[in-house]
Design an enzyme around this catalytic site. Sequence first.
Site, PDB file in Angstrom:
ATOM      1  N   ARG A   1       0.814  -1.220   0.000  1.00 51.50           N
ATOM      2  CA  ARG A   1       0.000   0.000   0.000  1.00 51.50           C
ATOM      3  C   ARG A   1       0.845   1.266   0.000  1.00 51.50           C
ATOM      4  NH1 ARG A   1      -2.792  -0.522   5.431  1.00 51.50           N
ATOM      5  NH2 ARG A   1      -0.720  -1.301   5.859  1.00 51.50           N
TER       6      ARG A   1
ATOM      7  N   GLU B   1       6.808   7.743  11.745  1.00 52.07           N
ATOM      8  CA  GLU B   1       6.615   8.915  12.587  1.00 52.07           C
ATOM      9  C   GLU B   1       7.697   9.918  12.219  1.00 52.07           C
ATOM     10  OE1 GLU B   1       6.729   7.682  16.698  1.00 52.07           O
ATOM     11  OE2 GLU B   1       4.767   6.735  16.573  1.00 52.07           O
TER      12      GLU B   1
ATOM     13  N   GLN C   1       7.714  26.629  15.239  1.00 52.65           N
ATOM     14  CA  GLN C   1       7.346  27.021  13.879  1.00 52.65           C
ATOM     15  C   GLN C   1       7.772  25.921  12.911  1.00 52.65           C
ATOM     16  OE1 GLN C   1       8.316  31.094  12.835  1.00 52.65           O
ATOM     17  NE2 GLN C   1       8.846  30.499  10.746  1.00 52.65           N
ATOM     18  N   ASP C   2       6.889  25.578  11.983  1.00 53.71           N
ATOM     19  CA  ASP C   2       7.207  24.654  10.896  1.00 53.71           C
ATOM     20  C   ASP C   2       7.232  25.444   9.597  1.00 53.71           C
ATOM     21  OD1 ASP C   2       7.129  22.592  12.717  1.00 53.71           O
ATOM     22  OD2 ASP C   2       5.610  21.434  11.673  1.00 53.71           O
ATOM     23  N   ASN C   3       8.231  25.178   8.759  1.00 54.32           N
ATOM     24  CA  ASN C   3       8.371  25.851   7.466  1.00 54.32           C
ATOM     25  C   ASN C   3       8.482  24.808   6.371  1.00 54.32           C
ATOM     26  OD1 ASN C   3       8.617  28.382   8.810  1.00 54.32           O
ATOM     27  ND2 ASN C   3      10.776  27.984   9.138  1.00 54.32           N
TER      28      ASN C   3
ATOM     29  N   ARG D   1      20.051  27.438  -1.500  1.00 54.30           N
ATOM     30  CA  ARG D   1      19.525  28.359  -0.487  1.00 54.30           C
ATOM     31  C   ARG D   1      20.512  28.385   0.679  1.00 54.30           C
ATOM     32  NH1 ARG D   1      13.835  29.557  -1.038  1.00 54.30           N
ATOM     33  NH2 ARG D   1      12.889  28.301  -2.683  1.00 54.30           N
TER      34      ARG D   1
ATOM     35  N   HIS E   1      22.304  30.506   5.778  1.00 55.51           N
ATOM     36  CA  HIS E   1      21.550  31.436   6.614  1.00 55.51           C
ATOM     37  C   HIS E   1      21.690  31.112   8.102  1.00 55.51           C
ATOM     38  CE1 HIS E   1      18.703  31.496   2.921  1.00 55.51           C
ATOM     39  NE2 HIS E   1      19.679  32.370   2.762  1.00 55.51           N
TER      40      HIS E   1
ATOM     41  N   LYS F   1      17.128  23.625  14.432  1.00 52.37           N
ATOM     42  CA  LYS F   1      16.300  23.208  13.298  1.00 52.37           C
ATOM     43  C   LYS F   1      16.330  21.689  13.147  1.00 52.37           C
ATOM     44  CE  LYS F   1      17.133  27.377  10.594  1.00 52.37           C
ATOM     45  NZ  LYS F   1      17.783  27.922   9.405  1.00 52.37           N
TER      46      LYS F   1
ATOM     47  N   HIS G   1      23.055  27.462   7.868  1.00 46.61           N
ATOM     48  CA  HIS G   1      22.388  26.343   7.208  1.00 46.61           C
ATOM     49  C   HIS G   1      22.098  26.682   5.760  1.00 46.61           C
ATOM     50  CE1 HIS G   1      18.577  24.190   6.088  1.00 46.61           C
ATOM     51  NE2 HIS G   1      19.398  23.197   6.343  1.00 46.61           N
TER      52      HIS G   1
ATOM     53  N   TYR H   1      11.013  21.994   7.647  1.00 42.17           N
ATOM     54  CA  TYR H   1      11.814  22.048   8.863  1.00 42.17           C
ATOM     55  C   TYR H   1      11.055  22.679  10.019  1.00 42.17           C
ATOM     56  CZ  TYR H   1      13.128  26.666   6.905  1.00 42.17           C
ATOM     57  OH  TYR H   1      13.130  27.916   6.351  1.00 42.17           O
TER      58      TYR H   1
ATOM     59  N   ASP I   1      18.745  36.912  -4.698  1.00 45.47           N
ATOM     60  CA  ASP I   1      19.671  38.031  -4.807  1.00 45.47           C
ATOM     61  C   ASP I   1      20.516  38.167  -3.545  1.00 45.47           C
ATOM     62  OD1 ASP I   1      20.739  40.303  -6.239  1.00 45.47           O
ATOM     63  OD2 ASP I   1      19.639  41.560  -4.810  1.00 45.47           O
ATOM     64  N   LYS I   2      19.877  38.065  -2.373  1.00 44.27           N
ATOM     65  CA  LYS I   2      20.628  38.242  -1.120  1.00 44.27           C
ATOM     66  C   LYS I   2      21.673  37.158  -0.914  1.00 44.27           C
ATOM     67  CE  LYS I   2      17.399  35.876   1.921  1.00 44.27           C
ATOM     68  NZ  LYS I   2      16.492  35.976   3.036  1.00 44.27           N
TER      69      LYS I   2
END
Length: 182
Positions: free
Chosen positions: A26, A31, A49-51, A61, A64, A73, A120, A133, A170-171
Amino acid sequence: MGQINVTTCEIEGLKVIEPKVFGDERGYFFESYNYNDYKAAGIDMEFVQDNQSASKRGVLRGLHFQKEFPQDKLVRVIRGEVFDVAVDLRKGSKTFGKWFGVVLSEENKKQFFIPKNFAHGFLVLSDYAEFAYKCTDFYHPNDEGGLIWNDPDIGIKWPLQDGVELVFSDKDTKWPTIKEAF
């Protein structure tokens, strides 16, 4: 431990988590987070917070970090594959400026725990990737810091793919080197 296998990394604090996956004709079940299992693994914190982001092949990316409101994280890939990287920015750490990378994918279902005071970033290796994350502090836009992705003093060995052009915000092309920032 319950439903996860935790591997410590050569940089203290970083952990790669592999969940136990139960599958049959199936599909599968696992978890993705269970407080008790993570607490037993030394990851005892409140995620607030979840992103989630989606990116195409070649998107890089990062790198940061939050300066005054650092975040722990717990990251994973829901769809596709990325090369995920953490760089130690802890003042006084014997591994300051060192990096560790791991491939996270929908197939391997690995997760990567990155403590506070690490930069990260990730590079998308598949045609498309969805990245999720959990964070222990809220995002503060005016508190964001970063390091340039190709800083020679850090020396990240990104798995660049022939014929794939890197794509940045750009950053992310304007961050300083670790020597300039610290």
